[in-house]
Design an enzyme around this catalytic site. Structure first.
Site, PDB file in Angstrom:
ATOM      1  N   CYS A  65       0.868  -1.187   0.000  1.00 36.40           N
ATOM      2  CA  CYS A  65       0.000   0.000   0.000  1.00 36.40           C
ATOM      3  C   CYS A  65       0.899   1.230   0.000  1.00 36.40           C
ATOM      4  O   CYS A  65       2.053   1.149  -0.434  1.00 36.40           O
ATOM      5  CB  CYS A  65      -0.974  -0.031   1.178  1.00 36.40           C
ATOM      6  SG  CYS A  65      -0.204  -0.019   2.814  1.00 36.40           S
TER       7      CYS A  65
ATOM      8  N   ARG B 146      -3.360  -0.693   5.408  1.00 33.29           N
ATOM      9  CA  ARG B 146      -3.932  -1.767   4.598  1.00 33.29           C
ATOM     10  C   ARG B 146      -3.014  -2.979   4.438  1.00 33.29           C
ATOM     11  O   ARG B 146      -3.431  -4.123   4.697  1.00 33.29           O
ATOM     12  CB  ARG B 146      -4.319  -1.225   3.205  1.00 33.29           C
ATOM     13  CG  ARG B 146      -5.468  -0.252   3.242  1.00 33.29           C
ATOM     14  CD  ARG B 146      -5.589   0.526   1.941  1.00 33.29           C
ATOM     15  NE  ARG B 146      -4.471   1.451   1.766  1.00 33.29           N
ATOM     16  CZ  ARG B 146      -4.279   2.223   0.709  1.00 33.29           C
ATOM     17  NH1 ARG B 146      -5.125   2.148  -0.306  1.00 33.29           N
ATOM     18  NH2 ARG B 146      -3.254   3.050   0.660  1.00 33.29           N
TER      19      ARG B 146
ATOM     20  N   ASP C 276      -8.129   3.815   1.071  1.00 37.42           N
ATOM     21  CA  ASP C 276      -7.187   4.221   2.109  1.00 37.42           C
ATOM     22  C   ASP C 276      -7.980   4.654   3.349  1.00 37.42           C
ATOM     23  O   ASP C 276      -8.725   5.632   3.293  1.00 37.42           O
ATOM     24  CB  ASP C 276      -6.350   5.383   1.560  1.00 37.42           C
ATOM     25  CG  ASP C 276      -5.298   5.841   2.542  1.00 37.42           C
ATOM     26  OD1 ASP C 276      -5.353   5.432   3.714  1.00 37.42           O
ATOM     27  OD2 ASP C 276      -4.436   6.623   2.121  1.00 37.42           O
TER      28      ASP C 276
HETATM   29  P1  4NP Z   1      -1.773   2.769   4.112  1.00 35.59           P
HETATM   30  O1  4NP Z   1      -2.443   4.105   4.698  1.00 35.59           O
HETATM   31  O2  4NP Z   1      -1.224   3.151   2.761  1.00 35.59           O
HETATM   32  O3  4NP Z   1      -2.919   1.834   4.020  1.00 35.59           O
HETATM   33  O4  4NP Z   1      -0.720   2.364   5.102  1.00 35.59           O
HETATM   34  C1  4NP Z   1      -1.775   5.322   4.818  1.00 35.59           C
HETATM   35  C2  4NP Z   1      -0.913   5.525   5.864  1.00 35.59           C
HETATM   36  C3  4NP Z   1      -0.289   6.748   6.007  1.00 35.59           C
HETATM   37  C4  4NP Z   1      -0.517   7.753   5.098  1.00 35.59           C
HETATM   38  C5  4NP Z   1      -1.368   7.536   4.038  1.00 35.59           C
HETATM   39  C6  4NP Z   1      -1.992   6.316   3.897  1.00 35.59           C
HETATM   40  N1  4NP Z   1       0.109   9.019   5.264  1.00 35.59           N
HETATM   41  O5  4NP Z   1      -0.184   9.921   4.461  1.00 35.59           O
HETATM   42  O6  4NP Z   1       0.919   9.184   6.176  1.00 35.59           O
END
Ligand code: 4NP
Length: 144
Positions: free
Chosen positions: A3, A9, A117
């Site tokens: 991800c 995720r 997300d």
């Molecule tokens: P992930 O979610 O891609 O599912 O781990 C996110 C975690 C952090 C961020 C964005 C999406 N961020 O912008 O820090």
């Protein structure tokens, strides 16, 4: 399992698939396309939803996806279209490109549906993500 941040995720996807396969036969790992959270454990909301279903993901540590991963893994699952584009940009031949798949295509072939997300949302987003990933991982595990 890939991800963006490797804290919401893909750690769930890693934990869920690991719970469904023989860990001696199948190596499952996760990574993020961005480095913001490298070294961090999963988001508390991912840890909580996994725990609700008896899966412990507390020992995972975020890392950044690397072009070397194409050599070490047979299949690379992207959670959304941005992840997919960022991963394939690091591939260096057709064989590597062919390893990259949208994870929800396992359940709904060719639709390119995304795992949303959940980072900026509430707990229901994490529950929703868990269920989507559980469905997809069940199909992945059955096919292995
Ligand atoms: P992930 O979610 O891609 O599912 O781990 C996110 C975690 C952090 C961020 C964005 C999406 N961020 O912008 O820090």
């Amino acid at each position: 399992m890939v991800c963006l941040g490797n804290i919401c995720r893909s750690p769930l996807a890693e934990g869920i698939l690991k719970s469904k396969v023989n860990k001696k036969e199948v190596f499952v790992d996760s990574a993020g396309t961005a480095a913001y959270h490298v070294g961090n454990k999963p988001d508390e909301r991912s840890i909580a939803v996994a725990k609700k279903y008896d899966i412990d993901i507390t020992n995972q540590k975020a890392r950044k996806f690397s072009f070397d991963d194409f050599k070490h893994f047979d299949v690379i699952y992207a959670m959304d279209k941005n992840n997919y584009q960022n991963i394939i940009a690091l591939s260096s031949n057709d064989e590597e490109l062919a390893k990259v798949k949208m994870i929800l295509n396992e359940a709904k072939p060719d639709k390119n549906y995304e795992v949303p997300d959940p980072y900026y949302g509430g707990d229901t987003g994490f529950e929703n993500v868990y269920r989507m990933l559980d469905d997809a991982c069940e199909i992945i595990a059955q096919r292995l």
